[in-house]
Design a protein around this motif. Structure first.
Motif, short mmCIF file in Angstrom:
data_model
loop_
_atom_site.label_atom_id
_atom_site.label_comp_id
_atom_site.label_asym_id
_atom_site.label_seq_id
_atom_site.Cartn_x
_atom_site.Cartn_y
_atom_site.Cartn_z
N HIS A 119 0.82 -1.21 0.00
CA HIS A 119 0.00 0.00 0.00
C HIS A 119 0.85 1.26 0.00
O HIS A 119 0.55 2.22 -0.71
CB HIS A 119 -0.92 -0.01 1.22
N SER A 120 1.93 1.27 0.78
CA SER A 120 2.83 2.41 0.84
C SER A 120 4.17 2.06 0.19
O SER A 120 4.69 0.97 0.40
CB SER A 120 3.08 2.83 2.30
N PRO A 121 4.74 2.99 -0.58
CA PRO A 121 6.03 2.72 -1.23
C PRO A 121 7.17 2.87 -0.24
O PRO A 121 6.97 3.17 0.95
CB PRO A 121 6.09 3.80 -2.31
N GLU A 122 8.41 2.66 -0.70
CA GLU A 122 9.58 2.92 0.14
C GLU A 122 9.61 4.39 0.55
O GLU A 122 9.16 5.25 -0.21
CB GLU A 122 10.85 2.56 -0.63
N TRP B 254 8.42 3.39 3.51
CA TRP B 254 7.45 2.74 4.40
C TRP B 254 7.20 1.30 3.97
O TRP B 254 6.97 0.44 4.79
CB TRP B 254 6.17 3.56 4.43
N ASN B 255 7.26 1.06 2.70
CA ASN B 255 7.41 -0.28 2.14
C ASN B 255 6.48 -1.32 2.77
O ASN B 255 6.93 -2.23 3.45
CB ASN B 255 8.88 -0.73 2.28
N GLY B 256 5.19 -1.17 2.51
CA GLY B 256 4.25 -2.16 3.01
C GLY B 256 2.93 -1.54 3.42
O GLY B 256 2.30 -0.82 2.65
N PHE B 257 2.52 -1.81 4.65
CA PHE B 257 1.22 -1.37 5.15
C PHE B 257 1.45 -0.47 6.35
O PHE B 257 1.37 -0.89 7.50
CB PHE B 257 0.36 -2.59 5.50
N ASN B 258 1.74 0.79 6.08
CA ASN B 258 2.05 1.75 7.13
C ASN B 258 0.78 2.37 7.68
O ASN B 258 -0.07 2.85 6.92
CB ASN B 258 2.96 2.86 6.58
N LEU B 259 0.69 2.44 9.02
CA LEU B 259 -0.47 3.03 9.68
C LEU B 259 -0.11 4.28 10.47
O LEU B 259 -0.97 4.85 11.14
CB LEU B 259 -1.11 2.00 10.61
N GLY C 93 -3.39 10.98 3.37
CA GLY C 93 -4.54 10.33 2.73
C GLY C 93 -4.34 8.83 2.58
O GLY C 93 -5.28 8.05 2.75
N ARG C 94 -3.11 8.45 2.26
CA ARG C 94 -2.82 7.03 2.09
C ARG C 94 -2.90 6.31 3.45
O ARG C 94 -3.41 5.18 3.53
CB ARG C 94 -1.43 6.87 1.48
N VAL C 95 -2.40 6.95 4.49
CA VAL C 95 -2.45 6.35 5.82
C VAL C 95 -3.89 6.23 6.30
O VAL C 95 -4.29 5.21 6.87
CB VAL C 95 -1.61 7.17 6.82
N GLU C 96 -4.68 7.27 6.08
CA GLU C 96 -6.09 7.22 6.48
C GLU C 96 -6.82 6.09 5.75
O GLU C 96 -7.67 5.40 6.33
CB GLU C 96 -6.77 8.56 6.22
N GLN C 97 -6.50 5.88 4.48
CA GLN C 97 -7.10 4.78 3.74
C GLN C 97 -6.72 3.44 4.36
O GLN C 97 -7.55 2.53 4.50
CB GLN C 97 -6.67 4.81 2.28
N ALA C 98 -5.46 3.31 4.78
CA ALA C 98 -5.01 2.08 5.42
C ALA C 98 -5.74 1.86 6.75
O ALA C 98 -6.14 0.73 7.07
CB ALA C 98 -3.50 2.13 5.65
N ARG C 99 -5.94 2.93 7.50
CA ARG C 99 -6.64 2.80 8.78
C ARG C 99 -8.10 2.40 8.57
O ARG C 99 -8.64 1.57 9.32
CB ARG C 99 -6.55 4.12 9.56
N ARG C 100 -8.74 2.96 7.56
CA ARG C 100 -10.12 2.57 7.28
C ARG C 100 -10.19 1.11 6.85
O ARG C 100 -11.17 0.41 7.14
CB ARG C 100 -10.70 3.47 6.19
N HIS C 101 -9.15 0.64 6.19
CA HIS C 101 -9.12 -0.76 5.78
C HIS C 101 -9.05 -1.67 7.01
O HIS C 101 -9.73 -2.71 7.05
CB HIS C 101 -7.91 -1.01 4.87
N VAL C 102 -8.26 -1.29 8.00
CA VAL C 102 -8.21 -2.05 9.24
C VAL C 102 -9.59 -2.14 9.88
O VAL C 102 -10.07 -3.21 10.27
CB VAL C 102 -7.20 -1.42 10.23
N GLU C 103 -10.25 -1.01 9.97
CA GLU C 103 -11.57 -0.97 10.60
C GLU C 103 -12.59 -1.80 9.82
O GLU C 103 -13.44 -2.48 10.40
CB GLU C 103 -12.02 0.48 10.74
N LYS C 104 -12.48 -1.76 8.50
CA LYS C 104 -13.39 -2.56 7.67
C LYS C 104 -13.20 -4.05 7.93
O LYS C 104 -14.17 -4.80 8.06
CB LYS C 104 -13.16 -2.24 6.20
N LEU C 105 -11.93 -4.48 8.00
CA LEU C 105 -11.68 -5.90 8.22
C LEU C 105 -12.11 -6.35 9.62
O LEU C 105 -12.55 -7.49 9.80
CB LEU C 105 -10.20 -6.22 8.01
N LEU C 106 -12.01 -5.47 10.59
CA LEU C 106 -12.41 -5.83 11.95
C LEU C 106 -13.92 -5.82 12.14
O LEU C 106 -14.43 -6.45 13.06
CB LEU C 106 -11.77 -4.88 12.97
N GLN C 107 -14.63 -5.09 11.28
CA GLN C 107 -16.10 -5.00 11.35
C GLN C 107 -16.56 -4.58 12.74
O GLN C 107 -17.51 -5.13 13.30
CB GLN C 107 -16.73 -6.33 10.95
#
Length: 252
Positions: free
Chosen positions: A31-34, A36-41, A50-64
């Motif tokens: 999700h994040s380039p070097e 950060w290289n991976g899934f930076n929160l 914006g990219r970090v906020e998208q990653a955080r929303r993804h966490v919340e979505k998966l946790l339901q």
């Protein structure tokens, strides 16, 4: 650009009560380039917000979860807040509400997840050396167990005692706080330096607080860069999350 799935995270086998849930994200994904290289929160390490906020929303979505996760702005202090507090400048967060994830972000510091044994409250604490020495774990325990109710703890991935070199000022700060902390240090080959086990120090602190059921603490961030971020090893890098929440027991 890919986002991770839940099976790419850690789901610790720690269940002090049937209602307690825990998870640890990893850097899996692209999700994040070097650098950060991976899934930076983390929002404080130079990645695009914006990219970090998208990653955080993804966490919340998966946790339901029923509530958005209680993300903190961590400052290496000892303040612990309730999940619904607006001022999130703190290094710990707790809740007694169901499905409200408490979260701390790390990249070498120690995540300490706390749960009352009766399943009525949980907390997540960010224990870097400064916060640990200042008493952040004690604040977390007091938040969920104000009357010394039984509490259990799980220690997440953090830099290990072999990898973590600190100076005399860190050793003195801990030794002056409690001489028992001296056993968490061993002299380094470099003069006036020490190897410090933050996990060992946390266990000493937890024992002094009456928390004897302590699990985890085996995973080193600096030794496992495939899964975790390590500020000491990488410098500019991302942050991964350790989360704890209360769920409905019937979901078992």
């Amino acid at each position: 650009m890919t986002l991770p799935q839940k099976d790419q995270w850690l789901w610790p086998d720690w269940r002090p009560h049937p209602a307690v849930r825990v998870a640890v994200t990893t850097r899996a994904g692209s999700h994040s380039p070097e650098p950060w290289n991976g899934f930076n929160l983390g929002l404080n390490c130079g990645d695009q917000p914006g990219r970090v906020e998208q990653a955080r929303r993804h966490v919340e979505k998966l946790l339901q979860a029923d509530h958005p996760a209680a993300w903190l702005w961590q400052v290496h202090g000892k303040r612990v807040i309730r999940a619904d507090e607006q001022n999130n400048e703190a290094d710990g967060v707790w809740t007694d509400q169901q499905r409200w994830p408490c979260v701390v972000l790390t990249a070498d510091c120690l995540p300490v997840l706390l749960a009352r044994n009766d399943g009525t409250a949980v907390a997540a604490v960010h224990a870097g050396w400064r916060g640990l020495q200042a008493g952040v774990i004690a604040e977390g325990v007091k938040s969920i167990a104000p009357n010394a109710e039984p509490v259990s703890a799980w220690l997440g991935p953090a830099i290990c005692g072999k990898c973590y070199q600190v100076g005399d000022e860190v050793y003195r700060a801990f030794a002056d706080t409690n001489p028992a902390f001296k056993t968490a240090f061993r002299e380094d080959a470099t003069p006036h330096h020490w190897r410090f086990s933050v996990v060992h120090a946390a266990m000493i602190e937890l024992a002094s607080l009456g928390v004897t059921d302590v699990q985890g603490g085996e995973l080193c961030t600096a030794c496992d860069l495939d899964r975790f971020y390590s500020y000491r090893k990488e410098g500019d890098t991302g942050r991964f999350a350790s989360l704890i929440w209360l769920d409905r027991e019937s979901n078992q």
